[in-house]
Design a protein around this motif. Structure first.
Motif, mmCIF file in Angstrom:
data_model
loop_
_atom_site.group_PDB
_atom_site.id
_atom_site.type_symbol
_atom_site.label_atom_id
_atom_site.label_comp_id
_atom_site.label_asym_id
_atom_site.label_seq_id
_atom_site.Cartn_x
_atom_site.Cartn_y
_atom_site.Cartn_z
ATOM 1 N N SER A 137 -5.901 1.772 -1.093
ATOM 2 C CA SER A 137 -6.158 0.335 -1.221
ATOM 3 C C SER A 137 -5.045 -0.299 -2.058
ATOM 4 O O SER A 137 -4.256 0.397 -2.717
ATOM 5 C CB SER A 137 -7.506 0.100 -1.891
ATOM 6 N N GLN A 170 -2.395 1.528 7.760
ATOM 7 C CA GLN A 170 -3.099 0.760 6.735
ATOM 8 C C GLN A 170 -4.434 1.412 6.375
ATOM 9 O O GLN A 170 -4.824 1.451 5.200
ATOM 10 C CB GLN A 170 -3.335 -0.672 7.224
ATOM 11 N N GLN A 173 -5.316 -1.893 -4.848
ATOM 12 C CA GLN A 173 -5.524 -1.562 -6.255
ATOM 13 C C GLN A 173 -5.164 -0.107 -6.542
ATOM 14 O O GLN A 173 -4.473 0.197 -7.517
ATOM 15 C CB GLN A 173 -6.977 -1.835 -6.653
ATOM 16 N N ASP A 174 -5.632 0.807 -5.691
ATOM 17 C CA ASP A 174 -5.326 2.223 -5.909
ATOM 18 C C ASP A 174 -3.832 2.495 -5.754
ATOM 19 O O ASP A 174 -3.266 3.353 -6.446
ATOM 20 C CB ASP A 174 -6.118 3.090 -4.936
ATOM 21 N N GLN A 186 0.839 -1.189 0.000
ATOM 22 C CA GLN A 186 0.000 0.000 0.000
ATOM 23 C C GLN A 186 0.878 1.245 0.000
ATOM 24 O O GLN A 186 1.998 1.232 0.530
ATOM 25 C CB GLN A 186 -0.898 0.040 1.234
#
Length: 282
Positions: free
Chosen positions: A254, A249, A256-257, A193
């Motif tokens: 995310s 976190q 994906q992002d 992340q």
């Protein structure tokens, strides 16, 4: 005639490795040149390893074992050699990585060592002192074997967005490093992340840290910097940093992002724009 370059096998793991390699070679009745020809290495390089002037890699060790038929003896020894090239304070950290069931990392300035490319690692490790650089790089890359285990540790990494923009090693090195990070996208054991700039004040402002969890031993937390490391199993500190990590976190993008941001920075900041810049105006 006395043999030159006699080593003391007890002087260091590297000296011991060199002595063993020489012993296996001489037992096989091969000269440096002959062994080099069979193993696709130069005799000079093999001689430098035998005299502890060059650090062997795992690939080199596997090849020597194959040619000299040593039943994997040198590959078993090379791990100790490579760990010895790490700073004394970090050797224990490498062992913790190998034993951990879960590793949680927050890095504000650098790509974590387990995810570094060879070029990036060389630039980081050689930033101030290039003495013994190749051995240090080989040792860092060897640590990454933990991710290739049949059951590797769960690795969760939160990187500050600044890590993507800190140009280490040049634009081409950074492009390949970010591409390497994206390659972990399909790996369920590695989660990455990015903590974006827009997160503002966050739980990691006091610096980078790592939390280790083990199958049966108590969890540990560590802080690193400027050749020093603080490690503690203190339950209060472990719990406190575990809470901080949960907040990091939550504040981070995310998975994906994060991947999309890494892709965008790789293309926009480190992409090859020279051709477009040189195109003539119609």
């Amino acid at each position: 005639m006395a043999r030159s370059n006699v080593l003391d096998p007890d002087a260091s793991p590297l000296d011991h490795y060199g002595c063993e390699l020489r012993r296996y070679r001489e037992t096989a009745g091969l000269t440096l040149k002959e062994l080099g020809a069979r193993a696709s290495y130069t005799g000079s390089l093999i001689g430098q390893v035998e005299t502890a002037k060059k650090v062997p890699t795992r690939q080199f060790s596997q090849r020597m074992d194959d040619v000299l038929k040593t039943d994997g003896a040198l590959e078993r020894l090379v791990g100790l050699v490579l760990r010895s090239q790490l700073p004394a304070w970090f050797q224990e950290a490498a062992l913790r990585e190998a034993r951990a069931a879960e590793i949680y990392v927050f890095q504000a300035q650098l790509v974590h060592g387990l995810l570094q490319t060879e070029e990036y690692a060389r630039a980081v490790l050689g930033a101030v002192d290039q003495d013994g650089l190749e051995g240090k790089v080989a040792a860092r890359l060897d640590r990454q074997r933990v991710l290739a285990k049949d059951v590797p540790p769960v690795l969760w990494v939160v990187l500050g967005e600044a890590v993507l923009y800190q140009e280490i090693g040049g634009r081409a090195v950074m492009r390949r490093q970010l591409a390497h990070l994206l390659n972990f996208g399909g790996n369920p054991w590695v989660n990455l992340q990015v903590l974006p700039f827009v997160a503002g004040a966050h739980a990691g402002l006091q610096g980078s840290f790592t939390l280790y969890r083990f199958e049966s031993d108590p969890a540990l937390v560590s802080f690193e910097g400027y050749g020093m490391q603080h490690v503690t199993p203190n339950p209060v500190e472990v719990r406190g940093l575990g809470l901080r990590y949960a907040h990091l976190q939550a504040a981070a993008l995310s998975l994906q992002d994060s991947a999309e941001l890494i892709q965008r920075v790789m293309e926009e900041r480190y992409g090859d724009h020279t051709r477009a810049a040189r195109s003539p105006v119609a």
